[in-house]
Design a protein around this motif. Structure first.
Motif, short mmCIF file in Angstrom:
data_model
loop_
_atom_site.label_atom_id
_atom_site.label_comp_id
_atom_site.label_asym_id
_atom_site.label_seq_id
_atom_site.Cartn_x
_atom_site.Cartn_y
_atom_site.Cartn_z
N THR A 288 7.97 121.03 17.53
CA THR A 288 7.16 120.15 18.39
C THR A 288 7.91 119.87 19.69
O THR A 288 7.32 119.89 20.77
CB THR A 288 6.82 118.84 17.65
N ASN B 11 6.65 120.77 23.41
CA ASN B 11 6.56 119.75 24.46
C ASN B 11 7.39 120.14 25.68
O ASN B 11 6.98 119.89 26.81
CB ASN B 11 7.00 118.38 23.93
N HIS C 58 6.06 120.60 29.45
CA HIS C 58 6.65 119.88 30.58
C HIS C 58 7.08 120.85 31.68
O HIS C 58 6.85 120.61 32.86
CB HIS C 58 7.84 119.05 30.10
#
Length: 184
Positions: free
Chosen positions: A16, A20, A24
């Motif tokens: 995860t 992420n 980003h």
């Protein structure tokens, strides 16, 4: 069994985080519209210390083609301009004595292709991270004592399914970002 679940949970958390991170990084790649996150990661020399831009100025978007960078101290304007130029973002900062103004140029076809390539590279880094997490988790699973081979195999299958799911999520992020970039 409990130890197997802990390793699987660790793997899920790590995957995860990798997903992420890719998301980003993709927000930093501009898709033709002004976005304050385009300047994330820029460091400005603030009294000799390299400081994130967001800590010395506010970044706003008055319209889809313009960014305003308003420093807390007017003396920071030349440093902010220098950071933007040195950041290799393909942006040309100007100032009006109060703030730095950045006009976002329309993307050329060549620049769009470069950005799509950059998106592909970022996504590939994310996939490599996820595969490394899979490899590390599988190695840890094999070292657990007092667990049947079948349980380890089942756990490895879960890790593989998790890996496939996260790689699919990265692929969908990539397609979405490529779509944004190629939309004129």
């Amino acid at each position: 069994m409990e130890e197997l679940e802990l390793y699987l949970e660790d793997a899920r958390d790590s995957m995860t985080k990798a997903l992420n991170h890719v998301g980003h990084e993709l927000t930093k790649i501009r898709a033709g519209k002004a976005n304050p996150t385009m300047l994330d990661g820029l460091l400005v020399s603030y009294y000799g210390a390299m400081t994130p831009l967001q800590q010395v100025a506010s970044v706003t978007t008055p319209d889809a083609r313009t960014l305003f960078v308003k420093p807390w101290e007017k003396g920071m304007i030349p440093e902010i301009e220098k950071a933007i130029i040195n950041g290799n973002l393909g942006l040309n900062p100007q100032n009006d004595g109060q703030q730095v103004i950045i006009n976002i140029p329309m993307l050329t076809e060549e620049r769009r292709k470069q950005l799509v390539k950059q998106v592909g590279q970022e996504c590939e880094h994310g996939k490599v991270s996820i595969r490394n997490i899979r490899k590390d988790t599988n190695e840890q699973l094999k070292k657990i004592k007092g667990v049947s081979e079948d349980d380890v195999k089942n756990a490895e299958e879960k890790v593989q399914k998790m890996t496939d799911d996260y790689i699919t999520k990265i692929d969908s992020l990539m397609k979405k970002k490529e779509g944004e970039i190629m939309t004129v």
